[in-house]
Design an enzyme around this catalytic site. Structure first.
Site, PDB file in Angstrom:
ATOM      1  N   GLU A   1       0.843  -1.205   0.000  1.00 16.98           N
ATOM      2  CA  GLU A   1       0.000   0.000   0.000  1.00 16.98           C
ATOM      3  C   GLU A   1       0.876   1.252   0.000  1.00 16.98           C
ATOM      4  O   GLU A   1       0.481   2.298  -0.510  1.00 16.98           O
ATOM      5  CB  GLU A   1      -0.936  -0.008   1.220  1.00 16.98           C
ATOM      6  CG  GLU A   1      -2.191   0.808   1.030  1.00 16.98           C
ATOM      7  CD  GLU A   1      -3.215   0.577   2.129  1.00 16.98           C
ATOM      8  OE1 GLU A   1      -4.036  -0.341   2.004  1.00 16.98           O
ATOM      9  OE2 GLU A   1      -3.187   1.319   3.126  1.00 16.98           O
TER      10      GLU A   1
ATOM     11  N   HIS B   1       6.098 -27.171   2.347  1.00 16.72           N
ATOM     12  CA  HIS B   1       5.227 -28.246   1.857  1.00 16.72           C
ATOM     13  C   HIS B   1       4.177 -27.681   0.922  1.00 16.72           C
ATOM     14  O   HIS B   1       3.146 -28.296   0.689  1.00 16.72           O
ATOM     15  CB  HIS B   1       4.583 -28.957   3.050  1.00 16.72           C
ATOM     16  CG  HIS B   1       5.622 -29.546   3.960  1.00 16.72           C
ATOM     17  ND1 HIS B   1       6.043 -30.844   3.865  1.00 16.72           N
ATOM     18  CD2 HIS B   1       6.372 -28.972   4.927  1.00 16.72           C
ATOM     19  CE1 HIS B   1       6.994 -31.057   4.763  1.00 16.72           C
ATOM     20  NE2 HIS B   1       7.217 -29.939   5.419  1.00 16.72           N
TER      21      HIS B   1
ATOM     22  N   LYS C   1     -12.916   2.044  -2.707  1.00 14.31           N
ATOM     23  CA  LYS C   1     -14.038   2.359  -1.819  1.00 14.31           C
ATOM     24  C   LYS C   1     -15.163   3.019  -2.626  1.00 14.31           C
ATOM     25  O   LYS C   1     -16.335   2.710  -2.470  1.00 14.31           O
ATOM     26  CB  LYS C   1     -13.580   3.287  -0.684  1.00 14.31           C
ATOM     27  CG  LYS C   1     -12.666   2.591   0.353  1.00 14.31           C
ATOM     28  CD  LYS C   1     -12.247   3.537   1.484  1.00 14.31           C
ATOM     29  CE  LYS C   1     -11.303   2.854   2.471  1.00 14.31           C
ATOM     30  NZ  LYS C   1     -10.855   3.679   3.575  1.00 14.31           N
TER      31      LYS C   1
HETATM   32  O1  PA5 Z   1      -3.613   2.018   5.492  1.00 21.21           O
HETATM   33  C1  PA5 Z   1      -4.652   2.567   5.141  1.00 21.21           C
HETATM   34  O2  PA5 Z   1      -4.741   3.782   5.035  1.00 21.21           O
HETATM   35  C2  PA5 Z   1      -5.900   1.754   4.856  1.00 21.21           C
HETATM   36  O3  PA5 Z   1      -5.638   0.402   4.774  1.00 21.21           O
HETATM   37  C3  PA5 Z   1      -6.914   2.010   5.956  1.00 21.21           C
HETATM   38  O4  PA5 Z   1      -6.376   1.619   7.178  1.00 21.21           O
HETATM   39  C4  PA5 Z   1      -8.211   1.224   5.709  1.00 21.21           C
HETATM   40  O5  PA5 Z   1      -8.752   1.564   4.463  1.00 21.21           O
HETATM   41  C5  PA5 Z   1      -9.228   1.518   6.795  1.00 21.21           C
HETATM   42  O6  PA5 Z   1      -9.491   2.881   6.854  1.00 21.21           O
HETATM   43  P1  PA5 Z   1     -10.134   3.534   8.128  1.00 21.21           P
HETATM   44  O7  PA5 Z   1      -9.212   3.338   9.279  1.00 21.21           O
HETATM   45  O8  PA5 Z   1     -10.314   4.965   7.763  1.00 21.21           O
HETATM   46  O9  PA5 Z   1     -11.429   2.835   8.368  1.00 21.21           O
END
Ligand code: PA5
Length: 525
Positions: free
Chosen positions: A318, A347, A451
């Site tokens: 990410e 395995h 999203k």
């Molecule tokens: O690392 C990130 O920014 C994302 O993975 C968020 O943690 C994830 O989309 C969840 O978002 P939020 O904490 O706003 O619910």
């Protein structure tokens, strides 16, 4: 591997009991020297980031996860006291839960249900798996980390009769993530069905003023903990996101913060050979040609570290998986990360690593201490732990023989401190690597796009219900439905949505076979 190469390219960090072995990566003699100027620039960028520069320009935000472990480093007195006060509040709340001063309708809390996703779940899940012990933990930990109804039912089944003594911790930085909101609503419904008031069993971890925060305030939840915009989801495990569940579980959160602080101190060094994060970033750059040309396979030989690969998958992919560089050029950067644990994976897919397409480099994680107590001998003079290490060494050797590069990280044992060492090490390596490749590691436009795309599908589904209901009793094919909702080019999506609704009997919609599968019709009765 020759002793000379091993000793030259293995680095010991006795301050944190860590060893980083790059000798099996095939680094050319002068590789680290050739990277030095670029690494010095990365150190400068990291310095500026830690001092509060806008290191996440797209979102116009500072990046401050390093301040969490040393509040004095935060750039303003307000931020410093925010951090210290929040940590004090976490400990105070955990103490009240443990003493029974704060309790559920059916008595002292025995279980916690963490509701979050992505960065708001992966850290707590990793910590729970790495450091939790069913017989010692002060509460049992459960997760809703998806909007899968059946997945939630399985979790609720595990909580069983303990719901009245289960504390739900709803975690969302934005406070508007659909999966988390759904999880919260599903949990709330189940509490209410059992005659329990959700607000008496709920705390929120979220940005101040978010939708979730407003719900927590208006419904009078037990407590609220802040999530700051300068902490990214994937680097939030050492703020309230990870620390609230960990403190409630009874884990030593001071040691967790201290471990990260120790690693931060070490990885601030501008002497590359004394900085394990810089060495790691340089190693990744070499292994992937700075363009993600090879995947990173994470192989911890330790069950407790099973979720580390999943945690790193988010942290690295990410952060580094970006279309544009900081100058706006299309670069499609990233490093693919996968893995579970050794020797189990030997395995499974390790067959391909040894003999198949050479599109990866491996990271072996070795933990020196086998277990807390003594071990039996499974063969004369040999323990299960000896086998575990033997498998690690054997697989590593087999990869080397076939010219498949690997990095080995060795730590002493799995403790709150060492787990945080690993977290902080990789956080810093990701940050440095991002500068080496000139990308913003701290935003996630692809996640945001996903999203939004889900929202479009939800709206289309509602339009289909409306259209089928308005033609009650009349069966329509997917292309006909697409026309009916004014989206003639969207027959495929109309088919997928209608088929799902029919499978769940939603809004009285059913599927009527009509010859070939694609001629099936859908009708609302
Ligand atoms: O690392 C990130 O920014 C994302 O993975 C968020 O943690 C994830 O989309 C969840 O978002 P939020 O904490 O706003 O619910």
């Amino acid at each position: 591997m020759s002793w000379e190469t091993f000793t030259k390219l293995s680095f010991q960090f006795s301050e944190v009991g860590l060893e980083l072995d790059l000798s099996r990566l095939g680094l050319p003699e002068d590789y680290l020297g050739s990277m030095e100027a670029r690494l010095q620039s990365a150190y400068e960028a990291m310095d500026a980031l830690e001092k509060g520069s806008i290191a996440n320009p797209d979102e116009n935000r500072m990046v401050g996860h390093y301040w969490l472990r040393d509040a004095a480093l935060a750039p303003t007195p307000e931020l410093q006291s925010d951090i210290s006060e929040t940590f004090a509040k976490i400990k105070e709340f955990a103490a009240k839960v443990h003493s029974g001063e704060v309790k559920g309708s059916k008595g002292a809390f025995t279980d916690i249900l963490v509701i979050g996703i992505g960065g708001s779940a992966l850290g707590p899940q990793f910590i729970d798996k790495a450091l939790g012990s069913p017989s010692k933990d002060k509460v049992r930990v459960h997760f809703f980390d998806n909007t899968d109804p059946d997945g939630m039912d399985v979790t609720l089944d595990a909580i069983g009769e303990n719901l009245g003594s289960t504390l739900s911790i709803v975690i969302s930085k934005s406070g508007g993530t659909a999966e988390t909101r759904n999880g919260m609503l599903e949990a709330k419904t189940v509490y209410e069905k059992k005659g329990l008031k959700f607000s008496d069993h709920a705390v929120a971890v979220t940005g101040i003023g978010s939708k979730l925060d407003s719900v927590a305030v208006s419904e009078g939840w037990l407590e609220r903990f802040p999530m700051w915009d300068w902490v990214g989801g994937r680097t939030s495990v050492l703020c309230a996101v990870g620390l609230v569940p960990a403190a409630l579980q009874g884990l030593d959160i001071d040691a967790m913060l201290e471990g990260a602080k120790e690693m931060d101190t070490l990885t601030r060094s501008k002497v590359t050979t004394e900085n394990p994060a810089a060495l790691l970033a340089a190693a990744w750059y070499f292994a992937t040609n700075g363009k993600g040309e090879k995947d990173m396979v994470i192989l911890p030989y330790k069950d407790r570290l099973l979720l580390f690969s999943r945690y790193l998958q988010q942290l690295i992919m990410e952060s580094l998986g970006k279309e544009f560089d900081l100058d706006g050029n299309v670069v499609n950067q990233g490093i693919a990360v996968y893995g579970n644990k050794g020797s189990t994976d030997q395995h499974a897919y390790v067959q391909q690593l040894r003999e198949g397409v050479p599109n990866f480099f491996a990271t072996f994680i070795e933990v020196l201490k086998d277990r807390a107590g003594d071990s039996i001998e499974v063969d004369s003079g040999v323990t299960s732990g000896d086998f575990l290490q033997g498998f690690l060494l054997g697989t590593r050797e087999a990869l080397t023989e076939k010219n498949r590069g690997s990095v080995t990280l060795t730590t002493t044992e799995v403790t709150p401190k060492t787990v945080s060492h690993l977290i902080a090490l990789y956080e810093r390596a990701v940050g440095l690597y991002a500068t080496l490749t000139n990308i913003n590691a701290y935003h996630q436009p692809g996640v945001e796009a996903g999203k939004k795309a889900a929202g479009v599908a939800i709206d289309t589904g509602l339009a289909i219900i409306k259209a089928l209901k308005s033609k009650k009793g009349e069966a329509l094919s997917a292309p006909e439905i697409a026309v009916a909702i004014g989206q003639p080019d969207n027959a495929e999506i109309a088919y997928k949505l209608s088929n799902h609704m029919a499978a769940n009997g939603k809004a009285g919609i059913s599927r009527v076979e009509n010859g070939a599968w694609f001629d099936a019709k859908f009708v609302a009765n």
